[in-house]
Design an enzyme around this catalytic site. Structure first.
Site, short mmCIF file in Angstrom:
data_model
loop_
_atom_site.label_atom_id
_atom_site.label_comp_id
_atom_site.label_asym_id
_atom_site.label_seq_id
_atom_site.Cartn_x
_atom_site.Cartn_y
_atom_site.Cartn_z
N LYS A 1 40.41 45.35 40.50
CA LYS A 1 40.10 44.22 41.40
C LYS A 1 40.61 44.48 42.81
O LYS A 1 39.94 44.18 43.79
CB LYS A 1 40.78 42.93 40.90
CG LYS A 1 40.29 42.43 39.57
CD LYS A 1 41.06 41.21 39.14
CE LYS A 1 42.50 41.49 38.75
NZ LYS A 1 42.68 42.36 37.58
N ASP B 1 43.49 44.56 35.28
CA ASP B 1 43.59 45.96 35.70
C ASP B 1 42.23 46.66 35.81
O ASP B 1 42.12 47.87 35.62
CB ASP B 1 44.50 46.78 34.74
CG ASP B 1 45.89 46.19 34.66
OD1 ASP B 1 46.36 45.64 35.67
OD2 ASP B 1 46.50 46.30 33.58
N GLY C 1 49.53 43.28 38.98
CA GLY C 1 49.86 44.54 39.65
C GLY C 1 48.57 45.08 40.24
O GLY C 1 47.67 45.45 39.50
N HIS C 2 48.45 45.03 41.55
CA HIS C 2 47.20 45.37 42.22
C HIS C 2 47.40 46.59 43.12
O HIS C 2 48.20 46.55 44.04
CB HIS C 2 46.72 44.18 43.06
CG HIS C 2 46.34 42.98 42.23
ND1 HIS C 2 46.10 41.75 42.75
CD2 HIS C 2 46.14 42.86 40.89
CE1 HIS C 2 45.78 40.91 41.78
NE2 HIS C 2 45.80 41.56 40.64
N GLN D 1 44.61 38.97 36.93
CA GLN D 1 44.33 39.05 35.48
C GLN D 1 42.82 39.19 35.25
O GLN D 1 42.15 39.79 36.06
CB GLN D 1 44.92 37.84 34.74
CG GLN D 1 46.44 37.86 34.66
CD GLN D 1 47.14 37.36 35.89
OE1 GLN D 1 46.85 36.29 36.39
NE2 GLN D 1 48.07 38.12 36.43
N THR E 1 52.64 46.82 36.93
CA THR E 1 53.79 45.92 37.01
C THR E 1 54.90 46.33 36.06
O THR E 1 56.07 46.35 36.42
CB THR E 1 53.35 44.46 36.71
OG1 THR E 1 52.46 44.07 37.75
CG2 THR E 1 54.52 43.49 36.68
P1 GDP Z 1 43.78 45.46 39.27
O1 GDP Z 1 44.96 44.83 38.66
O2 GDP Z 1 42.50 44.97 38.70
O3 GDP Z 1 43.79 45.39 40.78
O4 GDP Z 1 43.84 47.01 38.89
P2 GDP Z 1 45.16 47.95 38.91
O5 GDP Z 1 45.48 48.27 40.32
O6 GDP Z 1 46.23 47.38 38.08
O7 GDP Z 1 44.61 49.20 38.12
C1 GDP Z 1 43.50 49.92 38.50
C2 GDP Z 1 43.91 51.39 38.77
O8 GDP Z 1 42.74 52.17 38.88
C3 GDP Z 1 44.66 51.56 40.08
O9 GDP Z 1 45.59 52.59 39.93
C4 GDP Z 1 43.55 51.98 41.06
O10 GDP Z 1 44.05 52.77 42.14
C5 GDP Z 1 42.68 52.81 40.16
N1 GDP Z 1 41.23 52.80 40.48
C6 GDP Z 1 40.48 51.79 40.98
N2 GDP Z 1 39.18 52.14 41.03
C7 GDP Z 1 39.10 53.40 40.53
C8 GDP Z 1 38.02 54.31 40.28
O11 GDP Z 1 36.85 54.02 40.50
N3 GDP Z 1 38.37 55.52 39.74
C9 GDP Z 1 39.65 55.88 39.46
N4 GDP Z 1 39.86 57.09 38.92
N5 GDP Z 1 40.69 55.05 39.68
C10 GDP Z 1 40.40 53.82 40.21
P1 IMO Z 2 46.29 42.15 37.01
O1 IMO Z 2 46.10 41.08 38.05
C1 IMO Z 2 46.81 43.18 32.83
C2 IMO Z 2 48.89 40.27 30.33
C3 IMO Z 2 50.23 40.64 29.75
C4 IMO Z 2 50.19 39.86 28.45
C5 IMO Z 2 49.46 38.58 28.84
C6 IMO Z 2 50.39 37.40 29.16
O2 IMO Z 2 47.04 43.34 37.48
O3 IMO Z 2 44.99 42.49 36.35
P2 IMO Z 2 51.98 36.85 31.23
O4 IMO Z 2 53.13 37.63 31.81
O5 IMO Z 2 50.87 36.60 32.19
O6 IMO Z 2 52.42 35.61 30.52
O7 IMO Z 2 51.40 37.83 30.06
O8 IMO Z 2 48.70 38.90 30.00
N1 IMO Z 2 48.78 40.37 31.80
C7 IMO Z 2 48.08 41.33 32.42
N2 IMO Z 2 47.44 42.41 31.93
N3 IMO Z 2 46.77 42.92 34.15
C8 IMO Z 2 47.39 41.83 34.65
O9 IMO Z 2 47.27 41.46 35.94
C9 IMO Z 2 48.13 41.01 33.78
N4 IMO Z 2 48.87 39.88 33.94
C10 IMO Z 2 49.25 39.50 32.72
O10 IMO Z 2 50.35 42.01 29.55
O11 IMO Z 2 49.37 40.54 27.54
MG MG Z 3 46.71 45.34 37.63
#
Ligand code: GDP
Ligand code: IMO
Ligand code: MG
Length: 430
Positions: free
Chosen positions: A16, A13, A40-41, A227, A303
């Site tokens: 990415k 999270d 969850g992206h 991840q 997610t």
């Molecule tokens: P990922 O799993 O690494 O792709 O990240 P996620 O999408 O799960 O979580 C990142 C969250 O931060 C998302 O809601 C993005 O829209 C938000 N986000 C990404 N870059 C920035 C930033 O520079 N500032 C803020 N405030 N939000 C951001």
């Molecule tokens: P993105 O790609 C954050 C965490 C789960 C748990 C551990 C194992 O959005 O960054 P799993 O279901 O993979 O067996 O769970 O990994 N986890 C994540 N945490 N972002 C993710 O993906 C994750 N995918 C799995 O919360 O701690």
């Molecule tokens: Mg994510």
């Protein structure tokens, strides 16, 4: 752009998807190399929020090839749901049919994998991992135990029957005797597989060797990780990890390209750290400051919707992540979350409470993490909005001081700074 891997450098999270989306503009082929619908992206573009779990976010562009690589595990129902949702969001079906390709070697999450994931979590009680319950661990377990099902198996009825003949009886025994879960008859399993075949049929790419050979020779490739390094099965906070290899090296295997195809590995870090699920977290803030980061950063899982635990940036982890993740440069996200903080802390070392010893190197036995306390450096906040700043030089001086110090302690240079979720809220540093 050279062939680049985007790696999550903390606990997932990190943002990415935002960085992948930005870089995808200059790529021809985007390959997701590991993980499954546990990811969850989020991409924000034209004031619209798109959520991806399996499908590479490159699908937002026209004329890109988006691959689900051999290292990915696919839960067919989640894949179908995601397709439907993205189509509802306005991405045309034709684009998916043209651009989206599944490597037939990718493994399938069968219904029993999800059920076993749920069972295992419940039975671990207080020691649970906090998985996403998407069946990730059990799917990879069967892959490595050589009793998994690959997408290609679905398309050959004879193979499917041969494999089910061998695998189903042992799986049923496990389901019944160990887990007290529902078993499957041959007919039920075949019917499930036929349904899955229908879901995958328009997207499975049997000519993957030809397509990837051409990509390797003539195209720019972006490798999309899910991840993060600290959730890596080998290098993360084991056992509180996922079951794949998010590290840069994972791209070489999971995308079927080998290491020499990769020219750059961008590690994505937040300006602080979050973690969702269980496991150690040395800089975790369980106080008002942690709550403030969570509120401003909207730190809730994309997610599962679970609140993300928040803490100060941990350079011990970051330095380790740069090493084992193979990170060659850094994208730093969410700097804007600190815009109203008068003081920011950065953990540069861990102090062992029992021995007094101080270390800058990451202790890999996570059962000892309770004995460590963070050693902090304190920085003055900038107390002004950074969300509309488009050039690095225009950032407040306090922000530049913080970023400079991050580079020093991580041992890698920051190439991209993000100060908002939108594509436009980004600075590239030359
Ligand atoms: P990922 O799993 O690494 O792709 O990240 P996620 O999408 O799960 O979580 C990142 C969250 O931060 C998302 O809601 C993005 O829209 C938000 N986000 C990404 N870059 C920035 C930033 O520079 N500032 C803020 N405030 N939000 C951001
Ligand atoms: P993105 O790609 C954050 C965490 C789960 C748990 C551990 C194992 O959005 O960054 P799993 O279901 O993979 O067996 O769970 O990994 N986890 C994540 N945490 N972002 C993710 O993906 C994750 N995918 C799995 O919360 O701690
Ligand atoms: Mg994510």
């Amino acid at each position: 752009m050279e062939n680049t891997v985007v790696v999550g450098a903390q606990f997932g999270d990190e943002g990415k998807a935002k960085i992948t989306d930005l870089l995808a503009e200059n790529a021809d082929v985007i390959i997701r190399y590991q993980g499954g619908s546990n990811a969850g992206h989020t991409v924000v573009y034209n004031n619209k929020k798109y959520k991806f779990h399996l499908i590479p976010s490159g699908i937002l562009y026209e004329n890109k090839i988006c691959f689900l690589g051999a290292g990915v595990v696919i839960k067919p129902d989640d894949f179908k749901k995601e397709l439907d949702e993205l189509m509802t969001e306005g991405i045309p079906e034709e684009r998916f049919k043209k651009a989206l390709k599944i490597n037939p070697l990718a493994h399938i999450t069968m219904p029993w994998h999800t059920e076993i994931d749920g069972y295992s979590e419940n039975s671990l009680g207080a020691n649970k991992i906090g998985t996403t319950k998407k069946g990730i661990g059990p799917t990879y377990t069967d892959k490595y135990a050589r009793i998994g099902f690959r997408v290609e198996d679905l398309f050959n009825e004879e193979t499917l029957k041969t494999k089910l003949d061998v695998i189903l009886p042992q799986k049923n025994k496990q389901l019944e005797k160990i887990y007290s879960l529902k078993t499957y008859t041959m007919d039920e399993a075949l019917e499930i597989c036929r349904k899955y075949r229908e879901i995958f049929a328009p997207y499975v790419c049997f000519e993957w060797q030809k397509v990837l050979d051409d990509a390797k020779r003539n195209k720019t490739i972006l490798f999309e990780g899910a991840q993060g390094v600290l959730l890596d099965i080998d290098y993360g906070t084991y056992p509180y990890v996922t079951s794949s290899n998010p590290v840069g090296g994972g791209a070489a295997v999971g995308a079927s390209m080998g290491p020499l195809t990769i020219k750059e590995v961008i590690g994505v870090f937040k300006a602080y750290i979050t973690r969702v699920g269980e496991g150690p977290f040395v800089t975790e803030l369980t106080d008002e400051t942690g709550k403030k980061i969570q509120d401003i950063g909207a730190e809730f899982g994309a997610t599962t919707g679970r609140p993300r635990r928040c803490g100060w940036f941990d350079a011990v982890i970051a330095k380790y992540s740069v090493l084992v993740g193979g990170i060659s440069s850094v994208a730093l996200t969410k700097l804007d979350v600190f815009d109203t903080f008068s003081e920011i802390k950065l953990c540069t070392a861990y102090k062992n409470r029992l021995t007094g010893e101080v270390t800058e190197y990451y202790p890999t036995n996570v059962y000892t993490h309770k004995d460590f306390e963070p050693v902090y450096e304190t920085f003055k906040g900038w107390m002004t909005s950074t969300s509309d700043i488009k050039e690095f030089d225009k950032l407040p001086k306090e922000a530049k001081i913080y970023l400079k110090r991050l580079e020093e302690v991580m041992g890698a240079s920051i190439k991209i700074v993000s100060t908002g979720a939108d594509r436009t809220q980004t600075m590239f540093i030359k």
